[in-house]
Design a protein around this motif. Sequence first.
Motif, PDB file in Angstrom:
ATOM      1  N   TYR A  15       0.834  -1.200   0.000  1.00 48.54           N
ATOM      2  CA  TYR A  15       0.000   0.000   0.000  1.00 48.54           C
ATOM      3  C   TYR A  15       0.870   1.250   0.000  1.00 48.54           C
ATOM      4  CZ  TYR A  15      -3.720  -3.225   1.241  1.00 48.54           C
ATOM      5  OH  TYR A  15      -4.618  -4.270   1.231  1.00 48.54           O
ATOM      6  N   ASP A  16       0.284   2.329  -0.524  1.00 47.30           N
ATOM      7  CA  ASP A  16       0.964   3.620  -0.419  1.00 47.30           C
ATOM      8  C   ASP A  16       0.972   4.099   1.028  1.00 47.30           C
ATOM      9  OD1 ASP A  16       1.365   3.867  -3.251  1.00 47.30           O
ATOM     10  OD2 ASP A  16      -0.738   4.463  -3.441  1.00 47.30           O
ATOM     11  N   VAL A  17      -0.191   3.947   1.693  1.00 51.00           N
ATOM     12  CA  VAL A  17      -0.357   4.413   3.069  1.00 51.00           C
ATOM     13  C   VAL A  17      -1.029   3.329   3.900  1.00 51.00           C
ATOM     14  CG1 VAL A  17      -1.447   6.117   4.577  1.00 51.00           C
ATOM     15  CG2 VAL A  17      -0.530   6.821   2.355  1.00 51.00           C
ATOM     16  N   VAL A  18      -0.453   3.021   5.065  1.00 52.41           N
ATOM     17  CA  VAL A  18      -1.043   2.088   6.019  1.00 52.41           C
ATOM     18  C   VAL A  18      -1.302   2.857   7.308  1.00 52.41           C
ATOM     19  CG1 VAL A  18      -0.747  -0.032   7.349  1.00 52.41           C
ATOM     20  CG2 VAL A  18       0.155   0.114   5.009  1.00 52.41           C
ATOM     21  N   ALA A  32      -8.100  11.341   4.010  1.00 52.37           N
ATOM     22  CA  ALA A  32      -7.286  12.333   3.300  1.00 52.37           C
ATOM     23  C   ALA A  32      -6.355  11.655   2.304  1.00 52.37           C
ATOM     24  CB  ALA A  32      -6.492  13.158   4.309  1.00 52.37           C
ATOM     25  N   ALA A  33      -5.731  10.558   2.728  1.00 54.01           N
ATOM     26  CA  ALA A  33      -4.811   9.851   1.831  1.00 54.01           C
ATOM     27  C   ALA A  33      -5.531   9.288   0.613  1.00 54.01           C
ATOM     28  CB  ALA A  33      -4.104   8.730   2.603  1.00 54.01           C
ATOM     29  N   ALA A  34      -6.658   8.606   0.850  1.00 54.89           N
ATOM     30  CA  ALA A  34      -7.390   7.980  -0.255  1.00 54.89           C
ATOM     31  C   ALA A  34      -7.950   9.017  -1.218  1.00 54.89           C
ATOM     32  CB  ALA A  34      -8.507   7.112   0.306  1.00 54.89           C
ATOM     33  N   ARG A  35      -8.448  10.106  -0.676  1.00 53.72           N
ATOM     34  CA  ARG A  35      -9.011  11.145  -1.548  1.00 53.72           C
ATOM     35  C   ARG A  35      -7.959  11.827  -2.400  1.00 53.72           C
ATOM     36  NH1 ARG A  35     -13.352  14.122   2.572  1.00 53.72           N
ATOM     37  NH2 ARG A  35     -15.006  12.538   2.400  1.00 53.72           N
ATOM     38  N   HIS A  36      -6.698  11.709  -2.005  1.00 53.03           N
ATOM     39  CA  HIS A  36      -5.604  12.252  -2.818  1.00 53.03           C
ATOM     40  C   HIS A  36      -4.973  11.185  -3.705  1.00 53.03           C
ATOM     41  CE1 HIS A  36      -5.939  15.724  -0.121  1.00 53.03           C
ATOM     42  NE2 HIS A  36      -5.263  16.396  -1.027  1.00 53.03           N
ATOM     43  N   GLY A  37      -5.641  10.045  -3.832  1.00 56.33           N
ATOM     44  CA  GLY A  37      -5.212   9.038  -4.788  1.00 56.33           C
ATOM     45  C   GLY A  37      -4.305   7.950  -4.269  1.00 56.33           C
ATOM     46  N   SER A 114     -15.346   3.799   2.765  1.00 53.16           N
ATOM     47  CA  SER A 114     -15.532   2.850   1.652  1.00 53.16           C
ATOM     48  C   SER A 114     -15.687   3.591   0.338  1.00 53.16           C
ATOM     49  CB  SER A 114     -16.750   1.959   1.918  1.00 53.16           C
ATOM     50  OG  SER A 114     -16.554   1.176   3.072  1.00 53.16           O
ATOM     51  N   GLU A 115     -16.471   4.662   0.341  1.00 48.69           N
ATOM     52  CA  GLU A 115     -16.666   5.442  -0.885  1.00 48.69           C
ATOM     53  C   GLU A 115     -15.366   6.092  -1.345  1.00 48.69           C
ATOM     54  OE1 GLU A 115     -21.397   6.667  -0.321  1.00 48.69           O
ATOM     55  OE2 GLU A 115     -19.817   8.126   0.100  1.00 48.69           O
ATOM     56  N   ALA A 116     -14.472   6.402  -0.408  1.00 50.44           N
ATOM     57  CA  ALA A 116     -13.190   7.012  -0.775  1.00 50.44           C
ATOM     58  C   ALA A 116     -12.193   5.974  -1.287  1.00 50.44           C
ATOM     59  CB  ALA A 116     -12.603   7.741   0.428  1.00 50.44           C
ATOM     60  N   GLY A 117     -12.513   4.682  -1.120  1.00 49.09           N
ATOM     61  CA  GLY A 117     -11.620   3.632  -1.600  1.00 49.09           C
ATOM     62  C   GLY A 117     -10.666   3.080  -0.564  1.00 49.09           C
ATOM     63  N   VAL A 118     -10.875   3.409   0.712  1.00 49.47           N
ATOM     64  CA  VAL A 118     -10.020   2.885   1.776  1.00 49.47           C
ATOM     65  C   VAL A 118     -10.357   1.424   2.020  1.00 49.47           C
ATOM     66  CG1 VAL A 118      -9.361   3.086   4.202  1.00 49.47           C
ATOM     67  CG2 VAL A 118      -9.869   5.153   2.872  1.00 49.47           C
TER      68      VAL A 118
END
Length: 278
Positions: A15-18, A32-37, A114-118
Amino acid sequence: MTINFNSDIPLESHYDVVVAGGGPAGCAAALAAARHGAKTLLLEYSSCLGGMGTNGMVPAWCPYSDKEKIIYRGISQEIFEKVRAGMPHLKKTDVDWVPIDPELLKYTLDKMLSEAGVEIIFNVMVVGTVTGSAASSGRKRITHVVTAHKCGLRAWAGNVFIDCTGDADLVGLAGIRRLFGDEKTGEVQPSSLCFALSNVDMHYYHCMPHLHMNNPDGASWKAVRSGKYPDIKDGHCCHGVTGPGTIGFNAGHIWDVDPSNPRNISQALIKGRRIASQ
């Protein structure tokens, strides 16, 4: 620490961010992380998000305003307003000490993340880390976090790890020094176990200003002075209407709780429930 992930501990996705911990800070960081891709993973020890506002049953949001306007903005305000809108007995102008519906907060956070893709993994405990040297600086950095859940041990690789466990568990497991308690005495803020009462006579409740925690003649302080409840040491008593006929309480402090000591925490939980029953 050298680990063979193929035979010793299975290696999960990269993952990019854990993010470790799904309380308010962890949810905001993951969103914040997921919304920035960023490809984002959130690891949560319990079965829901929200931390003290859900599992902890803290009955109200701290004030969101300076008495003139909302001052907590961004993701915090977004979550607050979504939950407030789902509680019909509240007004849009309510911004200070607004009650929390814990089940609605759980659902709201599930939906937003979930909607943000996390990707969210519940019922998982962080039990270790794997560290290596950063190519650019040569400093030690976390490369994997090791967790335990129903399928056993697993390792998760990431570029960035964010510790939102509340007790800096990820930091401690990485061998980094943590600060604990008061600088001189080591004393920590007293804990309190929140609880809720249902089937409350709401007319009687609203006619009881003596419940206010700052009233020395209030019911909670009278209970302390009576000597009948030796476990109750002070009259701290926050409360709010969290639903029809339901009052959420944050009352009764417990001192000398060490959050890094499982036995100490267990005894505090037992004592807290005993206080709530009184």
